[in-house]
Design an enzyme around this catalytic site. Structure first.
Site, PDB file in Angstrom:
ATOM      1  CG  HIS A  39      -2.072  -1.022   1.002  1.00 31.55           C
ATOM      2  ND1 HIS A  39      -3.316  -0.705   0.497  1.00 31.55           N
ATOM      3  CD2 HIS A  39      -2.098  -2.362   1.231  1.00 31.55           C
ATOM      4  CE1 HIS A  39      -4.073  -1.785   0.439  1.00 31.55           C
ATOM      5  NE2 HIS A  39      -3.342  -2.817   0.871  1.00 31.55           N
ATOM      6  CE1 TYR A  49      -0.110  -4.145   7.145  1.00 30.51           C
ATOM      7  CE2 TYR A  49      -1.599  -3.317   8.822  1.00 30.51           C
ATOM      8  CZ  TYR A  49      -1.402  -3.971   7.624  1.00 30.51           C
ATOM      9  OH  TYR A  49      -2.462  -4.444   6.908  1.00 30.51           O
TER      10      TYR A  49
END
Length: 331
Positions: free
Chosen positions: A53, A322
């Site tokens: 992303h 993440y």
């Protein structure tokens, strides 16, 4: 057939770009580290951006709780005055300047929300534009990425990724599902693929998955129109809409039945399951994405009292990956 062709193009792109790139790291490295390494091998290493992303746009917003939402969970943002939000919309994939329709995105969009709670706390919600996930464990997700990386154009058939998909029907269904292009991020529905436990002040708990639905309803463009649009139309069209009025979404929770699996993100619950409206998300204004996005870390495990992560293993895997990506891009 069109969706399978899209898959083939996407896999071919990744393989060509990475030249058959599969990261051969130590097996005892943490799973989150191996996932980020493999994404870097597939998409290339891009300084100061996310491993996945990578392309995004950041906005400011507010959340206003629905009447009675605090009977579902005691979370502080479900009662009282509106809560300020930071919202990041994104495209899947690790290429930061890829057009919205680039094959590397797989047609998947993301919406990550950070609630700035009173008292200085936070609550994060991380959703994607697909209802469900291709695999049930982080190990299988790594295996899928490795299979893609090993499936270059000169690899004999069946390729590693074809073999993987043949033995993982949920992954096959995920990557062959048609995904139309939205008019903007503001007309795209989003889904929380993992289950969370919501507990109210009386101690009653229910499992559910988030859903985020545009107030004006979903709106898409044809494949032909999408191919002609500017490369950043999803974010640009949202910014243009904000010149007239805030763009609003409904934040819902789809409530699990007693026999619905809560630890397997590949298992989509039936649409007949009830939903509870938690409140309204209003996107108010665009922020300077390049200036603020690297300081933002959205974690599925970043929750407040009244909300707990389920035992779905993907939740912790996402948090690990993440956090690893964040540590690398902020060095």
């Amino acid at each position: 057939m069109r969706s399978f062709q899209r898959l083939a193009v996407s896999i071919a792109f990744s393989a060509l770009m990475a030249a058959g790139a599969t990261y051969a790291g130590a097996a005892d490295e943490p799973l989150g580290v191996r996932l980020v390494n493999q994404m870097n091998a597939l998409y290339g290493q891009h300084a100061s951006v996310r491993a996945n992303h990578a392309k995004g746009a950041v906005f400011e917003g507010t959340f206003t709780p629905a009447q009675g939402a605090d009977t579902f969970s005691s979370a502080t943002f479900l009662k009282g005055t509106p809560t300020p939000l930071v919202i990041r919309f994104s495209n899947a994939g690790g290429v930061p300047d890829a057009p919205d329709t680039h094959p590397s995105t797989g047609g998947i969009r993301g919406m990550a929300i950070k609630f700035r709670l009173s008292g200085g706390g936070e609550q994060d919600i991380v959703c994607i534009s697909a209802n469900g996930f291709p695999v049930a464990t982080g190990e299988d997700f790594l295996a899928l990425l490795q299979a893609v990386g090993a499936s270059g154009p000169d690899v004999p058939k069946p390729t590693p990724v074809e073999k993987f998909l043949s033995t993982h029907p949920a992954a096959s269904a995920f990557v062959t599902t048609p995904r139309p292009v939205a008019v903007s991020y503001g007309t795209q529905p989003f889904f929380g693929v993992n289950a969370f436990k919501f507990t109210n002040a009386q101690g009653t708990s229910k499992f559910g998955r988030y859903r985020i639905v545009p107030e004006s309803g979903p709106a898409y463009v044809s494949d032909e129109e999408a191919a002609k649009r500017p490369p950043n139309a999803l974010a640009d069209n949202l910014r243009a809409s904000l010149e007239t009025a805030p763009i609003k979404f409904h934040l819902l929770v789809q409530v699990a039945a007693a026999d619905d699996p809560t630890t397997d993100a590949t298992k989509v619950w039936p649409d007949s399951r009830p939903t509870v409206e938690l409140g309204e998300i209003a996107v108010i204004k665009a922020l300077d994405t390049k200036k603020v996005e690297n300081e933002l870390l959205f974690l599925p495990t970043n929750v407040t009292t009244g909300i707990e992560a389920s035992d779905d293993p993907i939740i912790n895997t996402r948090t690990e990956a993440y956090a690893e990506s964040f540590s690398r891009r902020t060095k």
